[in-house]
Design a protein around this motif. Structure first.
Motif, mmCIF file in Angstrom:
data_model
loop_
_atom_site.group_PDB
_atom_site.id
_atom_site.type_symbol
_atom_site.label_atom_id
_atom_site.label_comp_id
_atom_site.label_asym_id
_atom_site.label_seq_id
_atom_site.Cartn_x
_atom_site.Cartn_y
_atom_site.Cartn_z
ATOM 1 N N PHE A 35 0.830 -1.209 0.000
ATOM 2 C CA PHE A 35 0.000 0.000 0.000
ATOM 3 C C PHE A 35 0.862 1.256 0.000
ATOM 4 O O PHE A 35 0.663 2.172 -0.801
ATOM 5 C CB PHE A 35 -0.928 0.008 1.219
ATOM 6 N N ILE A 36 1.834 1.319 0.908
ATOM 7 C CA ILE A 36 2.669 2.513 1.057
ATOM 8 C C ILE A 36 3.468 2.793 -0.205
ATOM 9 O O ILE A 36 3.547 3.923 -0.681
ATOM 10 C CB ILE A 36 3.627 2.358 2.259
ATOM 11 N N TRP A 37 4.076 1.760 -0.774
ATOM 12 C CA TRP A 37 5.006 1.942 -1.884
ATOM 13 C C TRP A 37 4.429 1.531 -3.236
ATOM 14 O O TRP A 37 5.141 1.547 -4.232
ATOM 15 C CB TRP A 37 6.290 1.159 -1.618
ATOM 16 N N ASN A 38 3.166 1.130 -3.276
ATOM 17 C CA ASN A 38 2.510 0.750 -4.530
ATOM 18 C C ASN A 38 3.346 -0.264 -5.314
ATOM 19 O O ASN A 38 3.639 -0.085 -6.490
ATOM 20 C CB ASN A 38 2.216 1.989 -5.379
ATOM 21 N N ASP A 39 3.755 -1.311 -4.626
ATOM 22 C CA ASP A 39 4.529 -2.422 -5.203
ATOM 23 C C ASP A 39 5.948 -2.039 -5.637
ATOM 24 O O ASP A 39 6.595 -2.781 -6.357
ATOM 25 C CB ASP A 39 3.792 -3.068 -6.377
ATOM 26 N N ASN A 40 6.453 -0.880 -5.217
ATOM 27 C CA ASN A 40 7.828 -0.468 -5.520
ATOM 28 C C ASN A 40 8.590 -0.276 -4.214
ATOM 29 O O ASN A 40 9.167 0.773 -3.962
ATOM 30 C CB ASN A 40 7.837 0.842 -6.321
ATOM 31 N N HIS A 55 -5.572 6.409 6.597
ATOM 32 C CA HIS A 55 -5.446 5.401 5.545
ATOM 33 C C HIS A 55 -6.115 4.068 5.891
ATOM 34 O O HIS A 55 -5.911 3.081 5.188
ATOM 35 C CB HIS A 55 -3.970 5.184 5.218
ATOM 36 N N PHE A 56 -6.901 4.043 6.964
ATOM 37 C CA PHE A 56 -7.588 2.819 7.387
ATOM 38 C C PHE A 56 -9.096 3.017 7.364
ATOM 39 O O PHE A 56 -9.591 4.098 7.668
ATOM 40 C CB PHE A 56 -7.162 2.432 8.814
ATOM 41 N N GLU A 57 -9.806 1.971 6.995
ATOM 42 C CA GLU A 57 -11.267 1.973 7.082
ATOM 43 C C GLU A 57 -11.665 2.062 8.552
ATOM 44 O O GLU A 57 -10.927 1.595 9.428
ATOM 45 C CB GLU A 57 -11.843 0.678 6.485
ATOM 46 N N PHE A 82 -5.002 -3.501 7.748
ATOM 47 C CA PHE A 82 -3.972 -2.953 6.881
ATOM 48 C C PHE A 82 -4.545 -1.738 6.158
ATOM 49 O O PHE A 82 -5.750 -1.641 5.957
ATOM 50 C CB PHE A 82 -3.412 -3.995 5.907
ATOM 51 N N PRO A 83 -3.691 -0.782 5.787
ATOM 52 C CA PRO A 83 -4.172 0.448 5.164
ATOM 53 C C PRO A 83 -4.768 0.185 3.789
ATOM 54 O O PRO A 83 -4.284 -0.668 3.047
ATOM 55 C CB PRO A 83 -2.910 1.308 5.065
ATOM 56 N N SER A 84 -5.839 0.920 3.466
ATOM 57 C CA SER A 84 -6.488 0.736 2.170
ATOM 58 C C SER A 84 -7.147 2.007 1.649
ATOM 59 O O SER A 84 -7.819 1.972 0.638
ATOM 60 C CB SER A 84 -7.537 -0.380 2.273
ATOM 61 N N VAL A 85 -6.968 3.137 2.319
ATOM 62 C CA VAL A 85 -7.669 4.369 1.952
ATOM 63 C C VAL A 85 -6.666 5.453 1.568
ATOM 64 O O VAL A 85 -5.722 5.724 2.312
ATOM 65 C CB VAL A 85 -8.535 4.872 3.132
ATOM 66 N N PHE A 86 -6.902 6.054 0.416
ATOM 67 C CA PHE A 86 -6.165 7.248 0.009
ATOM 68 C C PHE A 86 -7.121 8.422 0.163
ATOM 69 O O PHE A 86 -8.016 8.586 -0.659
ATOM 70 C CB PHE A 86 -5.687 7.145 -1.445
ATOM 71 N N PRO A 87 -6.981 9.238 1.217
ATOM 72 C CA PRO A 87 -7.900 10.367 1.397
ATOM 73 C C PRO A 87 -7.911 11.271 0.165
ATOM 74 O O PRO A 87 -6.879 11.509 -0.461
ATOM 75 C CB PRO A 87 -7.325 11.109 2.604
ATOM 76 N N GLY A 88 -9.095 11.733 -0.174
ATOM 77 C CA GLY A 88 -9.224 12.600 -1.335
ATOM 78 C C GLY A 88 -9.559 11.854 -2.613
ATOM 79 O O GLY A 88 -9.934 12.451 -3.605
ATOM 80 N N VAL A 89 -9.450 10.537 -2.587
ATOM 81 C CA VAL A 89 -9.827 9.727 -3.745
ATOM 82 C C VAL A 89 -11.285 9.352 -3.562
ATOM 83 O O VAL A 89 -11.719 9.011 -2.466
ATOM 84 C CB VAL A 89 -8.936 8.463 -3.857
ATOM 85 N N ALA A 90 -12.063 9.410 -4.624
ATOM 86 C CA ALA A 90 -13.513 9.236 -4.538
ATOM 87 C C ALA A 90 -13.927 7.941 -3.852
ATOM 88 O O ALA A 90 -14.864 7.916 -3.084
ATOM 89 C CB ALA A 90 -14.127 9.306 -5.926
ATOM 90 N N THR A 91 -13.218 6.852 -4.104
ATOM 91 C CA THR A 91 -13.558 5.591 -3.459
ATOM 92 C C THR A 91 -12.336 5.048 -2.740
ATOM 93 O O THR A 91 -11.206 5.320 -3.133
ATOM 94 C CB THR A 91 -14.036 4.537 -4.486
ATOM 95 N N CYS A 94 -7.598 -0.164 -2.326
ATOM 96 C CA CYS A 94 -6.631 -1.023 -1.651
ATOM 97 C C CYS A 94 -5.684 -1.588 -2.698
ATOM 98 O O CYS A 94 -6.095 -2.367 -3.547
ATOM 99 C CB CYS A 94 -7.347 -2.144 -0.907
ATOM 100 N N CYS A 95 -4.434 -1.197 -2.630
ATOM 101 C CA CYS A 95 -3.453 -1.667 -3.618
ATOM 102 C C CYS A 95 -3.338 -3.182 -3.610
ATOM 103 O O CYS A 95 -3.218 -3.803 -4.641
ATOM 104 C CB CYS A 95 -2.087 -1.061 -3.355
ATOM 105 N N TYR A 96 -3.372 -3.756 -2.424
ATOM 106 C CA TYR A 96 -3.204 -5.197 -2.311
ATOM 107 C C TYR A 96 -4.342 -5.921 -3.027
ATOM 108 O O TYR A 96 -4.115 -6.802 -3.842
ATOM 109 C CB TYR A 96 -3.157 -5.613 -0.848
ATOM 110 N N GLN A 97 -5.596 -5.532 -2.755
ATOM 111 C CA GLN A 97 -6.722 -6.193 -3.382
ATOM 112 C C GLN A 97 -6.755 -5.917 -4.877
ATOM 113 O O GLN A 97 -7.056 -6.795 -5.667
ATOM 114 C CB GLN A 97 -8.029 -5.753 -2.727
ATOM 115 N N ALA A 98 -6.438 -4.704 -5.294
ATOM 116 C CA ALA A 98 -6.422 -4.385 -6.715
ATOM 117 C C ALA A 98 -5.382 -5.234 -7.434
ATOM 118 O O ALA A 98 -5.616 -5.713 -8.544
ATOM 119 C CB ALA A 98 -6.126 -2.896 -6.906
ATOM 120 N N THR A 99 -4.239 -5.445 -6.825
ATOM 121 C CA THR A 99 -3.186 -6.282 -7.413
ATOM 122 C C THR A 99 -3.686 -7.713 -7.564
ATOM 123 O O THR A 99 -3.471 -8.349 -8.595
ATOM 124 C CB THR A 99 -1.919 -6.251 -6.542
#
Length: 105
Positions: A35-40, A55-57, A82-91, A94-99
């Protein structure tokens, strides 16, 4: 700032925000790092990588109601949160689930 959130673009911490260190168990930190590093994930990270409560629900906290009623000052995370929220993003994102979804396609 020594106690700033490690999520890119965040960094701000106010008195209404709790700071949480990466968990020490063996499975959860990987989700946090993705989540923090977006897989980098860099090879050399700060010894105390932190994520703020933004960054948490809400469901990730054990004592959210007490915090909202000012009975406590620090939010406590559930052990598997685990963190899954980017404040300011409409929805919530979660990087992990999206991956995981991308890998299944």
């Amino acid at each position: 700032m020594a106690n700033a959130c490690s999520v890119f673009g965040c960094g701000e911490v106010n008195r209404d925000t709790s700071i949480h260190l990466l968990p020490k168990d063996h499975t959860t930190p990987e989700k946090w790092l993705q989540f923090i590093w977006n897989d980098n994930v860099p090879e050399n990270m700060a010894a105390k990588t932190r994520v703020c409560s933004k960054h948490f629900e809400d469901s990730c906290f054990l004592n959210l109601a007490q915090k909202r009623m000012d009975f406590t000052t620090k939010l406590i995370l559930k052990h598997d949160a685990f963190p899954s929220v980017f404040p300011g993003v409409a929805t919530a994102h979660c990087c992990y689930q999206a991956t995981q979804i991308r890998q299944r396609r």
